[in-house]
Design a protein around this motif. Structure first.
Motif, PDB file in Angstrom:
ATOM      1  N   ASN A   1     -32.608  20.057  -5.127  1.00 11.07           N
ATOM      2  CA  ASN A   1     -31.289  20.670  -5.298  1.00 11.07           C
ATOM      3  C   ASN A   1     -30.472  19.909  -6.341  1.00 11.07           C
ATOM      4  O   ASN A   1     -30.550  18.677  -6.429  1.00 11.07           O
ATOM      5  N   ILE A   2     -29.687  20.687  -7.098  1.00 12.40           N
ATOM      6  CA  ILE A   2     -28.730  20.066  -8.010  1.00 12.40           C
ATOM      7  C   ILE A   2     -27.559  19.544  -7.180  1.00 12.40           C
ATOM      8  O   ILE A   2     -27.056  20.229  -6.291  1.00 12.40           O
ATOM      9  N   ILE A   3     -27.124  18.334  -7.464  1.00 14.00           N
ATOM     10  CA  ILE A   3     -26.003  17.738  -6.745  1.00 14.00           C
ATOM     11  C   ILE A   3     -24.727  17.979  -7.539  1.00 14.00           C
ATOM     12  O   ILE A   3     -24.606  17.549  -8.684  1.00 14.00           O
ATOM     13  N   TRP A   4     -23.781  18.679  -6.926  1.00  9.30           N
ATOM     14  CA  TRP A   4     -22.506  18.984  -7.572  1.00  9.30           C
ATOM     15  C   TRP A   4     -21.430  17.993  -7.140  1.00  9.30           C
ATOM     16  O   TRP A   4     -21.610  17.223  -6.186  1.00  9.30           O
ATOM     17  N   ASP A   5     -20.297  18.060  -7.792  1.00 14.26           N
ATOM     18  CA  ASP A   5     -19.251  17.052  -7.611  1.00 14.26           C
ATOM     19  C   ASP A   5     -18.693  17.032  -6.193  1.00 14.26           C
ATOM     20  O   ASP A   5     -18.377  15.964  -5.658  1.00 14.26           O
ATOM     21  N   GLN A   6     -18.532  18.182  -5.563  1.00 15.74           N
ATOM     22  CA  GLN A   6     -17.896  18.248  -4.251  1.00 15.74           C
ATOM     23  C   GLN A   6     -18.893  18.212  -3.095  1.00 15.74           C
ATOM     24  O   GLN A   6     -18.551  18.570  -1.971  1.00 15.74           O
ATOM     25  N   SER A   7     -20.115  17.785  -3.355  1.00 15.77           N
ATOM     26  CA  SER A   7     -21.150  17.846  -2.331  1.00 15.77           C
ATOM     27  C   SER A   7     -21.134  16.670  -1.360  1.00 15.77           C
ATOM     28  O   SER A   7     -21.863  16.661  -0.379  1.00 15.77           O
ATOM     29  N   SER A   8     -20.327  15.649  -1.623  1.00 10.65           N
ATOM     30  CA  SER A   8     -20.273  14.435  -0.785  1.00 10.65           C
ATOM     31  C   SER A   8     -21.652  13.811  -0.639  1.00 10.65           C
ATOM     32  O   SER A   8     -22.014  13.277   0.412  1.00 10.65           O
TER      33      SER A   8
ATOM     34  N   VAL B   1     -17.737   8.483 -15.337  1.00  9.19           N
ATOM     35  CA  VAL B   1     -18.821   9.354 -14.894  1.00  9.19           C
ATOM     36  C   VAL B   1     -18.260  10.711 -14.484  1.00  9.19           C
ATOM     37  O   VAL B   1     -17.271  10.795 -13.744  1.00  9.19           O
ATOM     38  N   LEU B   2     -18.881  11.769 -14.976  1.00 12.03           N
ATOM     39  CA  LEU B   2     -18.536  13.141 -14.604  1.00 12.03           C
ATOM     40  C   LEU B   2     -19.714  13.764 -13.872  1.00 12.03           C
ATOM     41  O   LEU B   2     -20.855  13.662 -14.332  1.00 12.03           O
ATOM     42  N   ILE B   3     -19.455  14.412 -12.750  1.00  9.36           N
ATOM     43  CA  ILE B   3     -20.463  15.197 -12.046  1.00  9.36           C
ATOM     44  C   ILE B   3     -20.067  16.662 -12.205  1.00  9.36           C
ATOM     45  O   ILE B   3     -18.909  17.014 -11.954  1.00  9.36           O
ATOM     46  N   PRO B   4     -20.957  17.541 -12.627  1.00  7.65           N
ATOM     47  CA  PRO B   4     -20.601  18.962 -12.796  1.00  7.65           C
ATOM     48  C   PRO B   4     -20.014  19.543 -11.518  1.00  7.65           C
ATOM     49  O   PRO B   4     -20.438  19.192 -10.401  1.00  7.65           O
ATOM     50  N   ILE B   5     -19.048  20.449 -11.664  1.00 12.20           N
ATOM     51  CA  ILE B   5     -18.327  20.952 -10.499  1.00 12.20           C
ATOM     52  C   ILE B   5     -19.129  21.981  -9.715  1.00 12.20           C
ATOM     53  O   ILE B   5     -18.881  22.188  -8.527  1.00 12.20           O
ATOM     54  N   GLY B   6     -20.087  22.656 -10.359  1.00 13.65           N
ATOM     55  CA  GLY B   6     -20.935  23.592  -9.630  1.00 13.65           C
ATOM     56  C   GLY B   6     -20.314  24.944  -9.383  1.00 13.65           C
ATOM     57  O   GLY B   6     -20.637  25.602  -8.385  1.00 13.65           O
ATOM     58  N   ASP B   7     -19.425  25.400 -10.265  1.00 11.33           N
ATOM     59  CA  ASP B   7     -18.839  26.736 -10.117  1.00 11.33           C
ATOM     60  C   ASP B   7     -19.788  27.793 -10.683  1.00 11.33           C
ATOM     61  O   ASP B   7     -20.933  27.503 -11.044  1.00 11.33           O
ATOM     62  N   PHE B   8     -19.291  29.020 -10.773  1.00 17.26           N
ATOM     63  CA  PHE B   8     -20.135  30.130 -11.220  1.00 17.26           C
ATOM     64  C   PHE B   8     -20.693  29.880 -12.620  1.00 17.26           C
ATOM     65  O   PHE B   8     -21.860  30.181 -12.909  1.00 17.26           O
ATOM     66  N   GLU B   9     -19.860  29.328 -13.502  1.00 20.28           N
ATOM     67  CA  GLU B   9     -20.312  29.073 -14.877  1.00 20.28           C
ATOM     68  C   GLU B   9     -21.463  28.077 -14.907  1.00 20.28           C
ATOM     69  O   GLU B   9     -22.411  28.214 -15.681  1.00 20.28           O
ATOM     70  N   ASP B  10     -21.388  27.043 -14.058  1.00 15.92           N
ATOM     71  CA  ASP B  10     -22.460  26.047 -14.007  1.00 15.92           C
ATOM     72  C   ASP B  10     -23.758  26.635 -13.463  1.00 15.92           C
ATOM     73  O   ASP B  10     -24.834  26.464 -14.057  1.00 15.92           O
ATOM     74  N   VAL B  11     -23.665  27.318 -12.319  1.00 17.72           N
ATOM     75  CA  VAL B  11     -24.888  27.779 -11.655  1.00 17.72           C
ATOM     76  C   VAL B  11     -25.578  28.896 -12.427  1.00 17.72           C
ATOM     77  O   VAL B  11     -26.787  29.129 -12.239  1.00 17.72           O
ATOM     78  N   THR B  12     -24.833  29.591 -13.300  1.00 18.48           N
ATOM     79  CA  THR B  12     -25.470  30.615 -14.128  1.00 18.48           C
ATOM     80  C   THR B  12     -26.003  30.048 -15.431  1.00 18.48           C
ATOM     81  O   THR B  12     -26.788  30.700 -16.123  1.00 18.48           O
ATOM     82  N   ALA B  13     -25.566  28.839 -15.788  1.00 19.56           N
ATOM     83  CA  ALA B  13     -25.982  28.243 -17.061  1.00 19.56           C
ATOM     84  C   ALA B  13     -27.233  27.380 -16.922  1.00 19.56           C
ATOM     85  O   ALA B  13     -27.950  27.164 -17.904  1.00 19.56           O
ATOM     86  N   ILE B  14     -27.493  26.884 -15.713  1.00 21.32           N
ATOM     87  CA  ILE B  14     -28.594  25.928 -15.562  1.00 21.32           C
ATOM     88  C   ILE B  14     -29.199  26.059 -14.158  1.00 21.32           C
ATOM     89  O   ILE B  14     -28.526  26.477 -13.211  1.00 21.32           O
ATOM     90  N   SER B  15     -30.459  25.703 -14.050  1.00 18.96           N
ATOM     91  CA  SER B  15     -31.158  25.786 -12.772  1.00 18.96           C
ATOM     92  C   SER B  15     -31.821  24.453 -12.457  1.00 18.96           C
ATOM     93  O   SER B  15     -31.962  23.577 -13.328  1.00 18.96           O
ATOM     94  N   THR B  16     -32.256  24.317 -11.224  1.00 18.06           N
ATOM     95  CA  THR B  16     -32.941  23.088 -10.809  1.00 18.06           C
ATOM     96  C   THR B  16     -34.183  22.808 -11.654  1.00 18.06           C
ATOM     97  O   THR B  16     -34.383  21.666 -12.102  1.00 18.06           O
ATOM     98  N   PRO B  17     -35.063  23.818 -11.913  1.00 20.33           N
ATOM     99  CA  PRO B  17     -36.232  23.537 -12.757  1.00 20.33           C
ATOM    100  C   PRO B  17     -35.860  23.090 -14.162  1.00 20.33           C
ATOM    101  O   PRO B  17     -36.602  22.318 -14.786  1.00 20.33           O
ATOM    102  N   ASP B  18     -34.727  23.566 -14.703  1.00 25.89           N
ATOM    103  CA  ASP B  18     -34.294  23.134 -16.037  1.00 25.89           C
ATOM    104  C   ASP B  18     -34.086  21.618 -16.073  1.00 25.89           C
ATOM    105  O   ASP B  18     -34.515  20.928 -17.006  1.00 25.89           O
TER     106      ASP B  18
END
Length: 416
Positions: free
Chosen positions: A132-139, A157-174
């Motif tokens: 799984n991709i770990i997003w910023d609010q995942s604790s 350090v920045l962790i991606p927020i994991g909103d709609f734009e993120d999840v449609t732009a990249i996937s775990t296999p990427d």
């Protein structure tokens, strides 16, 4: 000075596209006991943390001068207080900036300023047969440790927020497969100066294996496969492995961005910048150069049309200055460095100190009422009385070495 005529039009300069780290000179360390020996050990540990952050070197304590200074840490403390963190009594220390800088200079060490590259972390965790991709609010524990260790080293350090734009732009296999193009595309919105791709495989007994790649530089170049990553692997107890990874990342970035203190310097240089279209451009550029770690002082030597020449007094070497200057995307080199020395012709009273060199190499001057300090704004600035010369006024001499000629491009300023 030439800048006097423009001063009332100045606006605050825009910051570089980097994060400002505000706690470089602070450290909070555990205080297991209240006796004097425990507190002295805590002060020494805090000074070590600060020196590592400010120098950018994880092995700075191996320096003989620094090692000696750690034994007398009190002289570097400017403030201290007691606090609690997670139920543990701690000592919060603030160290004197100038004394830390002096110590690093004496040690011929490096110095990493508060303006630091932000690092975007794409983290995939392989645990319980699931990735799984770990997003910023995942604790997530790994993500939190990466943030904490980034803070320990002064790396934003920045962790991606994991909103709609993120999840449609990249996937775990990427991310797990290290496919550069989707990683670059998904990173664009965050405008980082570095991208860290981490593949974490969780094991039993709090053990983890981290395989990572660090891309430092322009994200667009990353997308064009023009940036070769630094790579590493850390395995073992989770806290130790994450700390080792972040130490390696910080050392790599510091090698690129920190400046060398002590030793010989290159003295004074001339820097020419073209395409200065407004007073805001001028003051933004001047402030940007002034804030470079390698620069001691900056003076506007002359302004001619949209062309400004600065004299720059260096604290470090010319190579370090050139490297810092080239990191700002608003500047692009338009000519190779040249070496030239000449003096501007003496000017009669009523002339502004603004000379130029014609194609033949002869200095030329313009009357004050024909010189525009900033192209396109002459109608709003009266420079007729700006810095007149008396007959006995000294003639300024151009620095012997010209660093380079640059072109300025600030889209935000142009929009204004």
């Amino acid at each position: 000075m030439l800048r006097i005529a423009l001063l009332f039009l100045a606006l605050l300069a825009l910051p570089l596209k980097a994060a400002t780290v505000t706690n470089l000179y602070q450290a909070q360390v555990a205080l297991p006991d209240t006796d004097r020996q425990s507190e002295q050990a805590a002060r020494k540990q805090a000074l070590e943390q600060v020196l590592i952050k400010v120098s950018g070197q994880s092995n700075i304590v191996e320096n003989e001068i620094v090692a000696k200074a750690l034994g007398s840490s009190n002289q570097y403390v400017s403030q201290f207080s007691y606090a609690n963190r997670d139920g543990q009594r701690t000592l919060l220390l603030t160290f004197d900036r100038s004394r830390i800088r002096t110590l690093l200079t004496q040690a011929n060490s490096t110095f990493w300023s508060e303006l630091r590259p932000s690092v975007l972390v794409w983290l995939v965790e392989d645990a319980n047969r699931s990735r799984n991709i770990i997003w910023d609010q995942s604790s997530n524990d790994l993500a939190n440790r990466i943030k904490d260790d980034g803070d320990r080293r002064g790396v934003p350090v920045l962790i991606p927020i994991g909103d709609f734009e993120d999840v449609t732009a990249i996937s775990t296999p990427d991310i797990w497969g290290g496919f550069v193009q989707p990683i670059a595309t998904a990173s664009q919105r965050y405008q980082p100066q570095a991208v860290l791709v981490v593949r974490a495989r969780q094991q039993d007994n709090e053990q983890v294996t981290l395989n990572w790649q660090l891309y430092s530089g322009n994200v667009e170049q990353l997308g064009r496969n023009k940036v070769a990553p630094s790579e590493g692997r850390n395995s073992g107890e989770t806290a130790t492995s994450v700390a080792q990874m972040i130490d390696s990342v910080a050392d790599i970035l510091a090698a690129k961005y920190a400046v060398q203190l002590g030793g010989d310097t290159s003295g004074q240089l001339a820097v020419v910048v073209e395409n200065i279209q407004s007073s805001k451009d001028f003051f933004t550029l001047e402030r940007m150069i002034t804030n470079l770690t390698s620069v001691a002082a900056v003076n506007a030597y002359r302004i001619q049309g949209d062309r400004v020449e600065f004299t720059v007094q260096l604290l470090s070497t010319e190579d370090v200055f050139q490297r810092e200057l080239s990191q700002d995307s608003r500047l692009s080199a338009v000519t190779t460095p040249v070496t030239e020395q000449y003096e501007p012709a003496p000017q009669p009273e009523g002339m502004i100190r603004a000379t130029d060199v014609s194609a033949s190499g002869e200095p030329s001057v313009q009357p004050a009422d024909q010189v525009n300090p900033v192209a396109g704004e002459a109608s709003g600035v009266d420079v007729s009385d700006t810095e007149q010369l008396n007959s006995d006024a000294p003639v300024e001499t151009k620095p012997a070495k010209q660093a380079a000629v640059f072109s300025w491009s600030d889209t935000t300023s142009a929009a204004l």
